[in-house]
Scaffold this motif. Structure first.
Motif, PDB file in Angstrom:
ATOM      1  N   ASP A  74     -46.785 -33.149  44.688  1.00  0.00           N
ATOM      2  CA  ASP A  74     -47.220 -33.586  43.361  1.00  0.00           C
ATOM      3  C   ASP A  74     -48.580 -34.271  43.457  1.00  0.00           C
ATOM      4  OD1 ASP A  74     -47.227 -34.225  40.671  1.00  0.00           O
ATOM      5  OD2 ASP A  74     -46.080 -36.068  40.939  1.00  0.00           O
ATOM      6  N   ILE A  75     -49.426 -33.980  42.477  1.00  0.00           N
ATOM      7  CA  ILE A  75     -50.717 -34.644  42.351  1.00  0.00           C
ATOM      8  C   ILE A  75     -50.835 -35.182  40.925  1.00  0.00           C
ATOM      9  CG2 ILE A  75     -53.241 -34.365  42.390  1.00  0.00           C
ATOM     10  CD1 ILE A  75     -52.838 -32.071  44.353  1.00  0.00           C
ATOM     11  N   ASP A  76     -51.216 -36.436  40.774  1.00  0.00           N
ATOM     12  CA  ASP A  76     -51.406 -37.030  39.462  1.00  0.00           C
ATOM     13  C   ASP A  76     -52.786 -37.665  39.413  1.00  0.00           C
ATOM     14  OD1 ASP A  76     -48.539 -36.987  38.145  1.00  0.00           O
ATOM     15  OD2 ASP A  76     -48.282 -37.597  40.219  1.00  0.00           O
ATOM     16  N   ILE A  77     -53.528 -37.401  38.333  1.00  0.00           N
ATOM     17  CA  ILE A  77     -54.892 -37.878  38.221  1.00  0.00           C
ATOM     18  C   ILE A  77     -55.102 -38.472  36.834  1.00  0.00           C
ATOM     19  CG2 ILE A  77     -57.340 -37.291  38.399  1.00  0.00           C
ATOM     20  CD1 ILE A  77     -56.446 -34.750  39.936  1.00  0.00           C
ATOM     21  N   ALA A  78     -55.654 -39.681  36.789  1.00  0.00           N
ATOM     22  CA  ALA A  78     -56.017 -40.314  35.525  1.00  0.00           C
ATOM     23  C   ALA A  78     -57.432 -40.859  35.633  1.00  0.00           C
ATOM     24  CB  ALA A  78     -55.039 -41.427  35.166  1.00  0.00           C
ATOM     25  N   ASN A  79     -58.181 -40.663  34.565  1.00  0.00           N
ATOM     26  CA  ASN A  79     -59.535 -41.201  34.532  1.00  0.00           C
ATOM     27  C   ASN A  79     -59.839 -41.612  33.092  1.00  0.00           C
ATOM     28  OD1 ASN A  79     -62.077 -42.003  35.337  1.00  0.00           O
ATOM     29  ND2 ASN A  79     -62.942 -39.947  35.258  1.00  0.00           N
TER      30      ASN A  79
ATOM     31  N   LEU B 252     -54.101 -27.014  40.466  1.00  0.00           N
ATOM     32  CA  LEU B 252     -54.747 -28.326  40.503  1.00  0.00           C
ATOM     33  C   LEU B 252     -55.044 -28.717  41.945  1.00  0.00           C
ATOM     34  CD1 LEU B 252     -55.669 -30.796  38.824  1.00  0.00           C
ATOM     35  CD2 LEU B 252     -53.365 -31.738  39.143  1.00  0.00           C
ATOM     36  N   GLN B 253     -56.338 -28.902  42.244  1.00  0.00           N
ATOM     37  CA  GLN B 253     -56.744 -29.260  43.600  1.00  0.00           C
ATOM     38  C   GLN B 253     -57.853 -30.302  43.562  1.00  0.00           C
ATOM     39  OE1 GLN B 253     -57.854 -25.687  45.744  1.00  0.00           O
ATOM     40  NE2 GLN B 253     -55.727 -25.096  46.062  1.00  0.00           N
ATOM     41  N   ILE B 254     -57.981 -31.021  44.668  1.00  0.00           N
ATOM     42  CA  ILE B 254     -59.083 -31.964  44.863  1.00  0.00           C
ATOM     43  C   ILE B 254     -59.774 -31.583  46.158  1.00  0.00           C
ATOM     44  CG2 ILE B 254     -59.753 -34.399  45.020  1.00  0.00           C
ATOM     45  CD1 ILE B 254     -56.850 -34.970  43.916  1.00  0.00           C
ATOM     46  N   ASP B 255     -60.947 -31.002  46.037  1.00  0.00           N
ATOM     47  CA  ASP B 255     -61.696 -30.539  47.213  1.00  0.00           C
ATOM     48  C   ASP B 255     -60.804 -29.677  48.108  1.00  0.00           C
ATOM     49  OD1 ASP B 255     -63.727 -30.101  48.958  1.00  0.00           O
ATOM     50  OD2 ASP B 255     -64.018 -32.200  49.532  1.00  0.00           O
ATOM     51  N   ASN B 256     -60.114 -28.712  47.485  1.00  0.00           N
ATOM     52  CA  ASN B 256     -59.243 -27.745  48.171  1.00  0.00           C
ATOM     53  C   ASN B 256     -57.953 -28.343  48.732  1.00  0.00           C
ATOM     54  OD1 ASN B 256     -61.032 -25.488  47.777  1.00  0.00           O
ATOM     55  ND2 ASN B 256     -62.317 -26.298  49.421  1.00  0.00           N
ATOM     56  N   ILE B 257     -57.661 -29.578  48.397  1.00  0.00           N
ATOM     57  CA  ILE B 257     -56.381 -30.182  48.760  1.00  0.00           C
ATOM     58  C   ILE B 257     -55.454 -30.068  47.553  1.00  0.00           C
ATOM     59  CG2 ILE B 257     -55.171 -32.289  49.441  1.00  0.00           C
ATOM     60  CD1 ILE B 257     -56.951 -31.164  51.634  1.00  0.00           C
ATOM     61  N   GLY B 258     -54.286 -29.451  47.744  1.00  0.00           N
ATOM     62  CA  GLY B 258     -53.357 -29.254  46.641  1.00  0.00           C
ATOM     63  C   GLY B 258     -51.928 -29.222  47.123  1.00  0.00           C
ATOM     64  N   ILE B 259     -51.029 -28.738  46.252  1.00  0.00           N
ATOM     65  CA  ILE B 259     -49.631 -28.623  46.637  1.00  0.00           C
ATOM     66  C   ILE B 259     -49.514 -27.766  47.895  1.00  0.00           C
ATOM     67  CG2 ILE B 259     -47.407 -27.634  45.942  1.00  0.00           C
ATOM     68  CD1 ILE B 259     -47.891 -28.564  43.157  1.00  0.00           C
TER      69      ILE B 259
ATOM     70  N   SER C  55     -51.279 -33.674  35.702  1.00  0.00           N
ATOM     71  CA  SER C  55     -50.343 -33.747  36.814  1.00  0.00           C
ATOM     72  C   SER C  55     -49.929 -32.348  37.232  1.00  0.00           C
ATOM     73  CB  SER C  55     -49.106 -34.553  36.401  1.00  0.00           C
ATOM     74  OG  SER C  55     -48.087 -34.457  37.391  1.00  0.00           O
ATOM     75  N   SER C  56     -49.589 -32.195  38.503  1.00  0.00           N
ATOM     76  CA  SER C  56     -49.086 -30.913  38.991  1.00  0.00           C
ATOM     77  C   SER C  56     -47.565 -30.920  39.109  1.00  0.00           C
ATOM     78  CB  SER C  56     -49.691 -30.611  40.371  1.00  0.00           C
ATOM     79  OG  SER C  56     -49.223 -31.558  41.319  1.00  0.00           O
TER      80      SER C  56
ATOM     81  N   ILE D 160     -56.053 -41.402  41.682  1.00  0.00           N
ATOM     82  CA  ILE D 160     -55.500 -40.135  42.138  1.00  0.00           C
ATOM     83  C   ILE D 160     -54.294 -40.475  43.003  1.00  0.00           C
ATOM     84  CG2 ILE D 160     -55.868 -38.093  43.593  1.00  0.00           C
ATOM     85  CD1 ILE D 160     -58.866 -38.309  42.831  1.00  0.00           C
ATOM     86  N   SER D 161     -53.160 -39.892  42.670  1.00  0.00           N
ATOM     87  CA  SER D 161     -51.935 -40.120  43.430  1.00  0.00           C
ATOM     88  C   SER D 161     -51.425 -38.790  43.954  1.00  0.00           C
ATOM     89  CB  SER D 161     -50.864 -40.778  42.540  1.00  0.00           C
ATOM     90  OG  SER D 161     -49.603 -40.764  43.184  1.00  0.00           O
ATOM     91  N   MET D 162     -51.064 -38.757  45.233  1.00  0.00           N
ATOM     92  CA  MET D 162     -50.477 -37.562  45.819  1.00  0.00           C
ATOM     93  C   MET D 162     -49.156 -37.928  46.474  1.00  0.00           C
ATOM     94  SD  MET D 162     -53.946 -35.770  47.378  1.00  0.00           S
ATOM     95  CE  MET D 162     -54.888 -37.302  47.528  1.00  0.00           C
ATOM     96  N   PHE D 163     -48.082 -37.227  46.098  1.00  0.00           N
ATOM     97  CA  PHE D 163     -46.786 -37.494  46.707  1.00  0.00           C
ATOM     98  C   PHE D 163     -46.555 -36.528  47.850  1.00  0.00           C
ATOM     99  CE2 PHE D 163     -42.174 -37.170  47.187  1.00  0.00           C
ATOM    100  CZ  PHE D 163     -41.870 -38.509  47.388  1.00  0.00           C
TER     101      PHE D 163
END
Length: 225
Positions: A218-223, A163-170, A151-152, A206-209
């Motif tokens: 905020d970014i939260d990732i679970a796998n 923490l980013q997903i394909d350059n998407i982050g806080i 989590s970020s 993947i959750s992004m607030f």
């Protein structure tokens, strides 16, 4: 959604605040011009043109996210980066590189008959995230920890780009999210913003607030596979 609420409850019990956890863009078509000369175009040239069109479609689709929700989430999981380095979840210390460690203190929490092991991921002695561990055994070496969550939510400002997903982050925006990934699996609204979910199930998400102002906080990732 129940599992994500459980994770949030566990994090709160560890004295932190963490949020838990489909349509991609379609492949653009490519048109071939010079229709007025098509009657005089040799069949071999036509075949070459069609081959170029198909090649362009393949190249374009490789950069897009699938219309299928589960496939899209898996594609997003392949685009996670931590401090600029690709991060495959679940992960071990050996996957992260220099400067990282797990806190040796692991909290064992029970909820609805299930047991969760919670610890912290550190970078140069600074906390990056609370994490959840798979197959944790008492007194296990930290080099053997397997983390399936990150989590970020607790990042300091100097670590916002971690923490980013394909350059998407806080500090990216909701529009950035939708433009990049397409329609989410689910959106949950609150008084101050929205949780945007891209999820397969309660173990893979993947959750992004996003605040009402439009920015990701905020970014939260679970796998957990």
């Amino acid at each position: 959604m129940k599992k994500k609420k459980i994770l949030l409850t566990l994090l709160l019990s560890a004295a932190i605040v963490a949020s838990a956890a489909a349509c991609g863009t379609s492949t653009p078509s490519v048109s071939v011009s010079n229709q007025e000369n098509s009657a005089n175009t040799p069949s071999t040239a036509s075949a070459v043109s069609q081959s170029a069109v198909e090649s362009s479609k393949i190249e374009s689709s490789a950069t897009k996210y699938s219309d299928d929700n589960d496939t899209k989430v898996k594609q997003m999981m392949e685009k996670i980066t931590l401090n600029g380095k690709s991060l495959k979840i679940p992960y071990k210390l050996s996957d992260l590189g220099d400067g990282y460690t797990f806190d040796s203190s692991v909290d064992i929490e029970e909820h609805n008959g299930k047991t969760y092991a919670v610890t912290k991921l550190m970078y140069n002695d600074e906390k990056v995230s609370y994490v959840f561990l798979s197959n944790y055994q008492k007194n296990q070496k930290i080099t053997d920890f397997i983390a399936y969550y990150i989590s970020s939510s607790d990042l300091n400002e100097n670590m916002y780009g971690f923490l980013q997903i394909d350059n998407i982050g806080i500090n990216s925006t909701k529009n950035d999210i939708l433009k990049k990934f397409g329609e989410p699996t689910n959106i949950k609204s609150t008084d101050v913003g929205e949780y945007i979910y891209y999820e397969i199930n309660d173990d893979i998400y993947i959750s992004m607030f996003v605040l009402n102002s439009g920015k990701i906080t905020d970014i939260d990732i679970a796998n957990k596979v």
